[in-house]
Design a protein around this motif. Structure first.
Motif, PDB file in Angstrom:
ATOM      1  N   VAL A  48     -35.122   0.281  -9.816  1.00 48.36           N
ATOM      2  CA  VAL A  48     -34.176  -0.447 -10.659  1.00 48.36           C
ATOM      3  C   VAL A  48     -34.558  -0.313 -12.127  1.00 48.36           C
ATOM      4  CG1 VAL A  48     -33.271  -2.741 -11.190  1.00 48.36           C
ATOM      5  CG2 VAL A  48     -33.585  -2.050  -8.811  1.00 48.36           C
ATOM      6  N   LEU A  49     -35.858  -0.337 -12.419  1.00 55.44           N
ATOM      7  CA  LEU A  49     -36.337  -0.234 -13.799  1.00 55.44           C
ATOM      8  C   LEU A  49     -36.533   1.240 -14.132  1.00 55.44           C
ATOM      9  CD1 LEU A  49     -38.937  -3.135 -13.671  1.00 55.44           C
ATOM     10  CD2 LEU A  49     -36.595  -3.217 -14.525  1.00 55.44           C
ATOM     11  N   ARG A  50     -35.704   1.757 -15.070  1.00 56.90           N
ATOM     12  CA  ARG A  50     -35.636   3.200 -15.275  1.00 56.90           C
ATOM     13  C   ARG A  50     -36.490   3.703 -16.425  1.00 56.90           C
ATOM     14  NH1 ARG A  50     -29.191   3.506 -15.702  1.00 56.90           N
ATOM     15  NH2 ARG A  50     -29.861   2.429 -17.607  1.00 56.90           N
ATOM     16  N   ASP A  51     -36.598   2.920 -17.511  1.00 53.40           N
ATOM     17  CA  ASP A  51     -37.328   3.397 -18.680  1.00 53.40           C
ATOM     18  C   ASP A  51     -37.990   2.214 -19.368  1.00 53.40           C
ATOM     19  OD1 ASP A  51     -35.313   2.046 -20.137  1.00 53.40           O
ATOM     20  OD2 ASP A  51     -34.103   3.866 -20.270  1.00 53.40           O
ATOM     21  N   TRP A 118     -43.144   1.871  -7.433  1.00 56.36           N
ATOM     22  CA  TRP A 118     -42.589   3.226  -7.516  1.00 56.36           C
ATOM     23  C   TRP A 118     -41.992   3.512  -8.886  1.00 56.36           C
ATOM     24  CZ3 TRP A 118     -38.414   2.671  -3.162  1.00 56.36           C
ATOM     25  CH2 TRP A 118     -37.489   1.678  -3.507  1.00 56.36           C
ATOM     26  N   ALA A 119     -41.926   2.523  -9.777  1.00 54.43           N
ATOM     27  CA  ALA A 119     -41.362   2.731 -11.110  1.00 54.43           C
ATOM     28  C   ALA A 119     -42.493   2.963 -12.106  1.00 54.43           C
ATOM     29  CB  ALA A 119     -40.524   1.523 -11.519  1.00 54.43           C
ATOM     30  N   GLU A 120     -42.681   4.201 -12.498  1.00 59.34           N
ATOM     31  CA  GLU A 120     -43.763   4.528 -13.422  1.00 59.34           C
ATOM     32  C   GLU A 120     -43.658   3.773 -14.748  1.00 59.34           C
ATOM     33  OE1 GLU A 120     -47.176   5.687 -14.863  1.00 59.34           O
ATOM     34  OE2 GLU A 120     -46.540   6.244 -12.835  1.00 59.34           O
ATOM     35  N   PRO A 121     -42.446   3.585 -15.327  1.00 61.98           N
ATOM     36  CA  PRO A 121     -42.369   2.813 -16.570  1.00 61.98           C
ATOM     37  C   PRO A 121     -42.874   1.380 -16.412  1.00 61.98           C
ATOM     38  CG  PRO A 121     -40.352   4.063 -16.244  1.00 61.98           C
ATOM     39  CD  PRO A 121     -41.129   4.170 -14.966  1.00 61.98           C
ATOM     40  N   ALA A 122     -42.645   0.771 -15.241  1.00 63.41           N
ATOM     41  CA  ALA A 122     -43.144  -0.581 -15.005  1.00 63.41           C
ATOM     42  C   ALA A 122     -44.664  -0.589 -14.949  1.00 63.41           C
ATOM     43  CB  ALA A 122     -42.562  -1.143 -13.711  1.00 63.41           C
ATOM     44  N   ARG A 127     -49.849  -1.899 -17.359  1.00 59.68           N
ATOM     45  CA  ARG A 127     -51.174  -1.516 -17.845  1.00 59.68           C
ATOM     46  C   ARG A 127     -51.341  -1.927 -19.310  1.00 59.68           C
ATOM     47  NH1 ARG A 127     -50.447   3.466 -17.164  1.00 59.68           N
ATOM     48  NH2 ARG A 127     -51.033   3.551 -14.960  1.00 59.68           N
ATOM     49  N   GLU A 128     -50.278  -1.735 -20.087  1.00 54.41           N
ATOM     50  CA  GLU A 128     -50.312  -2.099 -21.511  1.00 54.41           C
ATOM     51  C   GLU A 128     -50.489  -3.611 -21.682  1.00 54.41           C
ATOM     52  OE1 GLU A 128     -47.034  -2.202 -25.115  1.00 54.41           O
ATOM     53  OE2 GLU A 128     -46.952  -0.544 -23.678  1.00 54.41           O
ATOM     54  N   ILE A 129     -49.733  -4.393 -20.930  1.00 55.96           N
ATOM     55  CA  ILE A 129     -49.833  -5.849 -21.030  1.00 55.96           C
ATOM     56  C   ILE A 129     -51.208  -6.325 -20.580  1.00 55.96           C
ATOM     57  CG2 ILE A 129     -48.896  -8.043 -20.179  1.00 55.96           C
ATOM     58  CD1 ILE A 129     -46.227  -6.536 -19.741  1.00 55.96           C
ATOM     59  N   ALA A 130     -51.740  -5.717 -19.520  1.00 53.34           N
ATOM     60  CA  ALA A 130     -53.024  -6.145 -18.961  1.00 53.34           C
ATOM     61  C   ALA A 130     -54.181  -5.929 -19.925  1.00 53.34           C
ATOM     62  CB  ALA A 130     -53.294  -5.402 -17.652  1.00 53.34           C
ATOM     63  N   ALA A 131     -53.998  -5.086 -20.933  1.00 51.00           N
ATOM     64  CA  ALA A 131     -55.054  -4.874 -21.920  1.00 51.00           C
ATOM     65  C   ALA A 131     -55.401  -6.159 -22.656  1.00 51.00           C
ATOM     66  CB  ALA A 131     -54.632  -3.790 -22.912  1.00 51.00           C
ATOM     67  N   ALA A 132     -54.498  -7.136 -22.624  1.00 46.96           N
ATOM     68  CA  ALA A 132     -54.757  -8.419 -23.281  1.00 46.96           C
ATOM     69  C   ALA A 132     -55.700  -9.309 -22.469  1.00 46.96           C
ATOM     70  CB  ALA A 132     -53.438  -9.162 -23.518  1.00 46.96           C
TER      71      ALA A 132
END
Length: 339
Positions: A48-51, A118-122, A127-132
């Motif tokens: 569902v989440l594409r980009d 299965w959504a690589e953008p998610a 991963r970006e959010i978890a850096a916090a």
């Protein structure tokens, strides 16, 4: 030494910058389209989440609600397994990692964590959010089909949150079976709708059929006493509304209530609540009405009055989803009481 920032605050701060550079109107339109997709029929071969724009908008809008719902379920679960804490965690269909954050908020500390989606953008945004959150530094974010082909390594805890509704019935069964085959504990959360409850109930039956014990919300592992089609078991978690929430949904309240259904089950014997408050308590003059699901595998209404002393105050403070009686009270009703 400064006290650590609560995980919920850390998550909100991490989410706050997600929409930088994305026009508010575009973010709102993305959220509205994604909500429509989630409420419809989603083919299992289509993420569902594409980009990144999709993921950023939807994470800012939905991740706080998912986080609060999973936290509420995990809190009830943790109460039923005192002294236990997961040494490892797999978040199936975890997307941007809301359940991973909720596990960390419930049992602080670093542990091996794998987020599958299965959504690589998610996954990238998760991963970006978890850096916090330094305790999530070692988390692995892996692309995986969530369905019949799912295989899981042995782990202490598997969470499956807001995922089953995206799958076919056969794939739901496969995912639950894979979780049961890999984990010591499985927690499944779905929207608090009749359909969401039906999916949770089917998962509960597969888990107990695999030898698991229900730890929460149910006080027992027997059949649910709710008559199908007449009612459904669900609970509520309060969520602070962001500006994006208000823009998409309108309204002036600074919060909204996320309704959810869940089951938490373990391979080892838990200590479930004696009973669970399954409706919002009704506070009346001199009495509180509690709708309870009990170990006798039945639903019942109990009346707590001032003559019950401290239990009356506890009943006035009780919330939908709480265990009853409160910790420290061994039995309800009190000896010699016919309430």
């Amino acid at each position: 030494m400064n006290a650590p920032v609560p995980t919920a605050d850390t998550l909100r701060s991490a989410l706050a910058g997600l929409l930088d550079g994305l026009p508010p109107k575009a973010a709102a339109q993305a959220v509205e389209r994604l909500i429509a997709n989630y409420r419809g029929t989603t083919p299992t071969h289509t993420p569902v989440l594409r980009d990144r724009s999709d993921v950023a908008a939807y994470a800012a809008y939905r991740m706080p609600a998912t986080f609060e719902a999973v936290c509420a379920a995990l809190e009830a679960f943790a109460d039923a397994v005192p002294g236990w804490r997961p040494g490892s965690h797999v978040d199936v269909g975890g997307g941007t990692g809301a359940a991973t954050w909720a596990v960390n908020a419930t049992w602080a500390g670093a542990r091996p964590v794998t987020v599958l989606d299965w959504a690589e953008p998610a996954l990238a945004l998760g991963r970006e959010i978890a850096a916090a959150n330094p305790e999530l530094d070692g988390a692995a974010w892996q692309r995986s089909r969530i369905g019949a082909a799912l295989t899981l390594e042995s782990t202490d805890l598997v969470t499956v949150s807001y995922v089953l509704g995206e799958l076919t019935e056969a794939d739901r069964a496969s995912v639950v079976d894979a979780a049961a085959g890999a984990a010591q504990a499985v927690v499944i959360i779905e929207p608090g709708t009749p359909d969401g409850y039906t999916r949770v109930l089917a998962a509960r039956e597969r888990l107990t059929g695999a030898g698991f014990h229900v730890a929460a919300p149910c006080p027992h592992s027997a059949a649910c006493p709710i008559v199908p089609g007449q009612d459904w078991c669900h609970f509520s978690a309060r969520v602070a509304r962001s500006s994006l929430h208000r823009q998409v949904k309108g309204g002036s309240l600074p919060y909204e209530d996320e309704k959810f259904s869940y089951v938490a089950a373990t391979r080892f014997p838990p200590a479930p609540a004696a009973s669970r408050v399954v409706r919002r308590p009704q506070i009346r003059k001199g009495q509180v009405l509690l709708d309870l699901c009990g170990r006798d595998e039945a639903l019942r209404r109990e009346t707590v009055t001032k003559r019950h002393g401290p239990l009356y105050k506890a009943a006035r403070d009780a919330e939908w989803g709480d265990a009853w009686p409160p910790p420290g009270d061994d039995a309800w009703p009190p000896p010699g009481d016919d309430a």
